[in-house]
Design a protein around this motif. Structure first.
Motif, PDB file in Angstrom:
ATOM      1  N   LEU A  23       0.879  -1.169   0.000  1.00  0.00           N
ATOM      2  CA  LEU A  23       0.000   0.000   0.000  1.00  0.00           C
ATOM      3  C   LEU A  23       0.916   1.218   0.000  1.00  0.00           C
ATOM      4  O   LEU A  23       1.642   1.455   0.962  1.00  0.00           O
ATOM      5  CB  LEU A  23      -0.900  -0.008   1.230  1.00  0.00           C
ATOM      6  N   VAL A  24       0.901   1.984  -1.096  1.00  0.00           N
ATOM      7  CA  VAL A  24       1.894   3.035  -1.311  1.00  0.00           C
ATOM      8  C   VAL A  24       1.229   4.406  -1.291  1.00  0.00           C
ATOM      9  O   VAL A  24       0.239   4.652  -2.003  1.00  0.00           O
ATOM     10  CB  VAL A  24       2.601   2.827  -2.672  1.00  0.00           C
ATOM     11  N   TYR A  25       1.769   5.308  -0.484  1.00  0.00           N
ATOM     12  CA  TYR A  25       1.272   6.689  -0.435  1.00  0.00           C
ATOM     13  C   TYR A  25       1.728   7.448  -1.667  1.00  0.00           C
ATOM     14  O   TYR A  25       2.862   7.292  -2.120  1.00  0.00           O
ATOM     15  CB  TYR A  25       1.785   7.385   0.822  1.00  0.00           C
ATOM     16  N   ALA A  35      -6.987  14.969  -1.201  1.00  0.00           N
ATOM     17  CA  ALA A  35      -7.133  13.868  -0.249  1.00  0.00           C
ATOM     18  C   ALA A  35      -5.759  13.285   0.070  1.00  0.00           C
ATOM     19  O   ALA A  35      -4.746  13.677  -0.507  1.00  0.00           O
ATOM     20  CB  ALA A  35      -8.046  12.793  -0.831  1.00  0.00           C
ATOM     21  N   GLU A  36      -5.732  12.351   1.021  1.00  0.00           N
ATOM     22  CA  GLU A  36      -4.515  11.612   1.327  1.00  0.00           C
ATOM     23  C   GLU A  36      -4.633  10.274   0.604  1.00  0.00           C
ATOM     24  O   GLU A  36      -5.379   9.392   1.028  1.00  0.00           O
ATOM     25  CB  GLU A  36      -4.409  11.410   2.840  1.00  0.00           C
ATOM     26  N   VAL A  37      -3.912  10.128  -0.509  1.00  0.00           N
ATOM     27  CA  VAL A  37      -4.165   9.042  -1.447  1.00  0.00           C
ATOM     28  C   VAL A  37      -3.114   7.945  -1.339  1.00  0.00           C
ATOM     29  O   VAL A  37      -1.909   8.215  -1.341  1.00  0.00           O
ATOM     30  CB  VAL A  37      -4.220   9.580  -2.902  1.00  0.00           C
ATOM     31  N   TYR A  38      -3.609   6.711  -1.278  1.00  0.00           N
ATOM     32  CA  TYR A  38      -2.757   5.527  -1.236  1.00  0.00           C
ATOM     33  C   TYR A  38      -3.155   4.592  -2.379  1.00  0.00           C
ATOM     34  O   TYR A  38      -4.324   4.510  -2.753  1.00  0.00           O
ATOM     35  CB  TYR A  38      -2.916   4.783   0.089  1.00  0.00           C
ATOM     36  N   LEU A  39      -2.176   3.864  -2.898  1.00  0.00           N
ATOM     37  CA  LEU A  39      -2.413   2.908  -3.977  1.00  0.00           C
ATOM     38  C   LEU A  39      -2.193   1.493  -3.466  1.00  0.00           C
ATOM     39  O   LEU A  39      -1.123   1.176  -2.940  1.00  0.00           O
ATOM     40  CB  LEU A  39      -1.465   3.169  -5.157  1.00  0.00           C
ATOM     41  N   GLU A 161      -5.834  -6.633   4.155  1.00  0.00           N
ATOM     42  CA  GLU A 161      -4.490  -6.060   4.061  1.00  0.00           C
ATOM     43  C   GLU A 161      -4.538  -4.531   4.113  1.00  0.00           C
ATOM     44  O   GLU A 161      -3.680  -3.886   4.731  1.00  0.00           O
ATOM     45  CB  GLU A 161      -3.821  -6.531   2.770  1.00  0.00           C
ATOM     46  N   ILE A 162      -5.531  -3.936   3.459  1.00  0.00           N
ATOM     47  CA  ILE A 162      -5.668  -2.479   3.492  1.00  0.00           C
ATOM     48  C   ILE A 162      -5.852  -1.996   4.929  1.00  0.00           C
ATOM     49  O   ILE A 162      -5.189  -1.050   5.383  1.00  0.00           O
ATOM     50  CB  ILE A 162      -6.852  -2.025   2.615  1.00  0.00           C
ATOM     51  N   LEU A 163      -6.747  -2.651   5.681  1.00  0.00           N
ATOM     52  CA  LEU A 163      -7.012  -2.226   7.054  1.00  0.00           C
ATOM     53  C   LEU A 163      -5.830  -2.499   7.975  1.00  0.00           C
ATOM     54  O   LEU A 163      -5.600  -1.758   8.935  1.00  0.00           O
ATOM     55  CB  LEU A 163      -8.264  -2.920   7.573  1.00  0.00           C
ATOM     56  N   ALA A 164      -5.065  -3.541   7.701  1.00  0.00           N
ATOM     57  CA  ALA A 164      -3.872  -3.808   8.510  1.00  0.00           C
ATOM     58  C   ALA A 164      -2.836  -2.707   8.323  1.00  0.00           C
ATOM     59  O   ALA A 164      -2.142  -2.322   9.275  1.00  0.00           O
ATOM     60  CB  ALA A 164      -3.281  -5.165   8.140  1.00  0.00           C
ATOM     61  N   ASP A 165      -2.731  -2.188   7.109  1.00  0.00           N
ATOM     62  CA  ASP A 165      -1.738  -1.159   6.807  1.00  0.00           C
ATOM     63  C   ASP A 165      -2.248   0.252   7.078  1.00  0.00           C
ATOM     64  O   ASP A 165      -1.456   1.158   7.357  1.00  0.00           O
ATOM     65  CB  ASP A 165      -1.308  -1.258   5.337  1.00  0.00           C
ATOM     66  N   LEU A 166      -3.556   0.463   6.969  1.00  0.00           N
ATOM     67  CA  LEU A 166      -4.146   1.800   7.146  1.00  0.00           C
ATOM     68  C   LEU A 166      -5.465   1.649   7.913  1.00  0.00           C
ATOM     69  O   LEU A 166      -6.547   1.721   7.340  1.00  0.00           O
ATOM     70  CB  LEU A 166      -4.384   2.456   5.776  1.00  0.00           C
ATOM     71  N   VAL A 299      -7.985   5.033  -0.478  1.00  0.00           N
ATOM     72  CA  VAL A 299      -7.195   3.960  -1.080  1.00  0.00           C
ATOM     73  C   VAL A 299      -7.759   3.652  -2.460  1.00  0.00           C
ATOM     74  O   VAL A 299      -8.966   3.447  -2.617  1.00  0.00           O
ATOM     75  CB  VAL A 299      -7.215   2.684  -0.212  1.00  0.00           C
ATOM     76  N   LEU A 300      -6.893   3.656  -3.453  1.00  0.00           N
ATOM     77  CA  LEU A 300      -7.258   3.270  -4.815  1.00  0.00           C
ATOM     78  C   LEU A 300      -6.749   1.854  -5.062  1.00  0.00           C
ATOM     79  O   LEU A 300      -5.547   1.599  -4.958  1.00  0.00           O
ATOM     80  CB  LEU A 300      -6.627   4.220  -5.840  1.00  0.00           C
TER      81      LEU A 300
END
Length: 400
Positions: A23-25, A35-39, A161-166, A299-300
């Protein structure tokens, strides 16, 4: 019905078999959107897309029921490769039925992962019918691309995985085709963080989920050509629709130009190669199809990166033209030794990078003492292009 427990079990089952993608900012897309965007880079997954998650979970959870003939699927792209890789991991044979028009590169990719490729049908729907027939006659297990509980649970591991990282994510933007990806992600995200919003994104060329939500049930829509062919699914799944209806906040559509721009931006700004379907979340964010609030953590899900090489070349070229980064200029000049160098000198002086020059003397519409010159110029953008055109006009040229 699929549950959060199923997704957790899938995560445990496929751990070590698939890649836990990063998950990359993105400072660039954060600045562009506010926004605060993550990929979430599923383009870095095995076989180049998220599909291997669901396929692996289906095969491993059914391993004892799979006979010596193995498994079979129907796909024109990512699902084929995902099933082929998953079957290889489990040590079972795999056959893939592909529409007759499937590109050679996608056929070879599936073969390269160990699958037997069968060309049958003029549409994906016809290929699915053939795959089901073969599953019955040859004793193979059919793996549906999205309307399967184990497949949905496997795709839902992305949400975990998204929720674990963010853990404090506010919104997740997800491509929508048949609905397996967004159904799984929505189950995980909304099950663990109720306040988070999940937004689906479709290509305007095939808005099947949007139509289904409006009608209250899965309906088939007419599908036009789109570079987001991975989500060109005419009818949302029967299993996935209730999850989309109940857990997804909204589904929006994006136009082809926005998708093209997003593919180009991901490659130029983040060095991320995304297929059209994988780029639609960014297209929705930057085109205004989704309204975000300043500082919102978004998150995208970049769902895949499998782009045919020749198509990629056309996409990039089209994107550069449409954004004014490449200009094609045609002018008539005198037929002598000094005219062409003088023309090119004007362009060069203005900072344009000349990529190609073509001279035409044989067109009946061109005077005998003239020639038509077409030049392709790389520019910094529309303003730079316009300055070059103005400089040519001041020098006495009349761009055609």
């Amino acid at each position: 019905m699929v549950t959060l427990v199923d997704i957790r079990e899938a995560e445990s089952r496929i751990r070590g078999k698939i890649i836990r993608t990063p998950l990359v900012y993105s400072p660039t897309f954060s600045s562009m959107s506010g926004a605060e965007v993550y990929l979430k880079l599923e383009s870095m997954q095995k076989a180049g897309s998220f599909k291997v998650r669901g396929a692996t979970n289906r095969i491993l959870s059914s391993r004892d029921a799979i006979g010596p003939a193995g498994v079979i699927a129907a796909s024109a792209g990512n699902h084929a490769q995902g099933v082929a890789v998953a079957a290889g991991l489990a040590g079972v044979p795999a056959a893939i039925v592909m529409p007759e028009w499937t590109s050679l590169s996608k056929q070879e990719a599936s073969r390269g992962y160990g699958a037997r490729v069968i060309l049958a049908g003029t549409s994906l729907e016809e290929s699915i019918v053939r795959a089901k027939e073969l599953a019955g006659t040859e004793g193979m297990m059919f793996i549906h691309p999205y309307d399967d509980p184990a497949v949905v649970a496997g795709q839902g591991t992305i949400g975990l995985e998204i929720l674990a990282d963010l853990p404090d994510v506010d919104r997740v933007l997800v491509p929508v085709g048949g609905g397996g990806l967004i159904a799984g992600i929505a189950l995980a995200v909304r099950g663990l963080r109720r306040s988070a919003r999940v937004t689906g994104v479709q290509a305007s060329a095939c808005p099947s989920a949007i139509a289904s939500r409006e009608r209250g049930g899965p309906v088939a829509v007419d599908a036009e050509s789109t570079i987001a062919d991975g989500i060109r699914v005419k009818r949302t799944g029967d299993l996935t629709f209730p999850l989309i209806r109940d857990l997804v906040d909204q589904v929006v559509a994006v136009e082809e130009q926005a998708i093209l721009d997003a593919v180009l931006l991901l490659l130029e700004r983040k060095k991320v190669l995304a297929e059209g379907a994988g780029a639609v979340p960014l297209a929705a964010l930057l085109s205004g199809a989704v309204a975000v609030t300043p500082g919102e953590k978004v998150v995208l899900v970049i769902s895949g990166g499998n782009v045919d090489t020749f198509l990629l070349e056309r996409i990039l070229k089209r994107g550069l033209f449409d954004s004014g980064r490449i200009a094609r200029i045609a002018v008539l000049i005198k037929e002598d030794s000094r005219s062409l160098p003088a023309l090119l000198e004007v362009v060069s002086r203005e900072g344009g990078v000349i990529g190609a020059v073509d001279q035409d003397r044989d067109d009946p519409g061109v005077p005998l003492d003239r020639m038509r010159v077409r030049i392709e110029v790389e520019t910094r953008g529309p303003d730079h292009r316009d300055r070059i055109l103005s400089a040519l006009q001041r020098a006495g040229y009349r761009p055609l």
